[in-house]
Write a protein that holds these residues in place. Structure first.
Motif, short mmCIF file in Angstrom:
data_model
loop_
_atom_site.label_atom_id
_atom_site.label_comp_id
_atom_site.label_asym_id
_atom_site.label_seq_id
_atom_site.Cartn_x
_atom_site.Cartn_y
_atom_site.Cartn_z
N ARG A 93 0.85 -1.19 0.00
CA ARG A 93 0.00 0.00 0.00
C ARG A 93 0.89 1.24 0.00
O ARG A 93 2.01 1.21 0.50
CB ARG A 93 -0.92 0.02 1.22
N THR A 179 -3.83 5.14 0.81
CA THR A 179 -4.48 5.89 1.89
C THR A 179 -3.97 7.32 1.82
O THR A 179 -2.76 7.54 1.68
CB THR A 179 -4.15 5.28 3.26
N TYR A 180 -4.88 8.27 1.92
CA TYR A 180 -4.47 9.67 1.98
C TYR A 180 -4.79 10.20 3.38
O TYR A 180 -5.94 10.14 3.82
CB TYR A 180 -5.18 10.52 0.92
N LEU A 198 -9.65 10.10 -4.61
CA LEU A 198 -10.41 9.52 -3.50
C LEU A 198 -11.79 9.03 -3.93
O LEU A 198 -12.43 8.24 -3.21
CB LEU A 198 -10.55 10.53 -2.36
N ARG A 199 -12.24 9.45 -5.09
CA ARG A 199 -13.52 8.96 -5.59
C ARG A 199 -13.41 7.55 -6.18
O ARG A 199 -14.42 6.89 -6.44
CB ARG A 199 -14.09 9.92 -6.63
N GLU A 201 -12.12 3.44 -6.27
CA GLU A 201 -12.35 2.33 -5.34
C GLU A 201 -11.11 1.93 -4.55
O GLU A 201 -11.22 1.23 -3.53
CB GLU A 201 -12.87 1.11 -6.10
N HIS A 202 -9.92 2.36 -4.98
CA HIS A 202 -8.69 1.88 -4.34
C HIS A 202 -8.12 2.85 -3.30
O HIS A 202 -7.17 2.49 -2.60
CB HIS A 202 -7.63 1.63 -5.41
N TRP A 203 -8.68 4.03 -3.20
CA TRP A 203 -8.16 5.05 -2.28
C TRP A 203 -9.13 5.26 -1.12
O TRP A 203 -10.34 5.20 -1.30
CB TRP A 203 -7.97 6.37 -3.03
N ARG A 204 -8.54 5.56 0.05
CA ARG A 204 -9.40 5.93 1.18
C ARG A 204 -8.77 7.10 1.93
O ARG A 204 -7.55 7.31 1.91
CB ARG A 204 -9.65 4.76 2.12
N LEU A 205 -9.61 7.84 2.61
CA LEU A 205 -9.21 9.06 3.32
C LEU A 205 -9.20 8.83 4.83
O LEU A 205 -10.12 8.22 5.38
CB LEU A 205 -10.19 10.19 2.99
N VAL A 206 -8.14 9.31 5.49
CA VAL A 206 -8.04 9.34 6.95
C VAL A 206 -7.73 10.78 7.35
O VAL A 206 -6.88 11.43 6.73
CB VAL A 206 -6.94 8.40 7.48
N ALA A 229 -3.30 1.29 8.03
CA ALA A 229 -3.24 1.27 6.56
C ALA A 229 -2.59 -0.01 6.05
O ALA A 229 -2.94 -0.52 4.99
CB ALA A 229 -2.46 2.48 6.05
#
Length: 232
Positions: A93, A179-180, A198-199, A201-206, A229
């Protein structure tokens, strides 16, 4: 066990992760902080942006690291994002910590429409380097006096060519598992390039309720975000 490869942003070296490394290692993981060419103990080494990309790739391939969680903070999101696609199946990741992200054909200064002139003026006035940050830059970033003092004292001039050369991407960045981490004291919303990613499917926001240098202001919380992560 995973292998964390940590790359700090402009002006900083591997030392910037000193408060984060012990917690990651306590979990039984490999941890390799990286100093990019031209910074900290590598000051004086000529560097362009692709030099920094290769620094990161070399840190992984020369030590035959697998299950890599590749972490880029601030400026270093640009070389880290490029390195992430070049290490293939070694990557577990990539984590971008309040960072810029690479856009094919664009540079670090491309994303600074209001600040570009100031950065380029600093590079011209400082012999090809971006002058290091000051105590004033630390205001409002959740840093105590001791933390800000360490940050400023350790900062070295940043090679200007790394900021003005374009990124080179072979595939869409949104295809990488990522992960951002948005540090809210440095702005509540990610920039438009990150928002688009982030829109997918592979990215997520923290989100972290701290400033732009969480390895100084909130090392425990940042370490936990990195462990999460990694899926550990």
């Amino acid at each position: 066990m995973v292998n964390f490869v940590l790359v700090a942003g402009a002006w900083l070296g591997a030392w910037a992760w000193d408060d984060v490394v012990p917690e990651l290692r306590a979990g039984g993981h490999g941890v390799r902080p990286v100093t990019l060419s031209g910074l900290a103990e590598k000051s004086g080494v000529p560097a362009g942006q692709q030099t920094h990309v290769q620094d990161v790739v070399d840190a992984i391939e020369q030590h035959d690291l697998r299950d890599v969680v590749l972490v880029g903070h601030s400026y270093s999101g640009i070389p880290v994002g490029q390195a992430a696609e070049r290490i293939g199946d070694r990557l577990r990741r990539v984590v971008f910590v309040d960072s810029n992200v690479p856009v094919d054909g664009e540079s670090f200064v491309s994303s600074w429409p209001d600040g570009r002139a100031a950065i380029e003026a600093s590079i011209a006035a400082t012999g090809g380097f971006w002058a290091p940050l000051t105590t004033a830059d630390c205001t409002g970033q959740g840093l105590g006096d001791e933390q800000a003092g360490r940050l400023v004292a350790g900062a070295t001039p940043h090679p200007g060519a790394t900021l003005t050369e374009p990124a080179v991407l072979g595939r869409a960045l949104g295809e990488l598992p990522a992960t951002y981490v948005k540090c809210l004291l440095d702005g509540e919303e990610p920039g438009p390039d990150v928002a688009r990613l982030l829109r997918g499917e592979h990215w997520r926001l923290v989100e972290l309720d701290t400033g732009h240098w969480p390895m100084f202001s909130r090392p425990h919380e940042l370490a936990q975000v990195l462990l999460d992560a990694a899926g550990t």
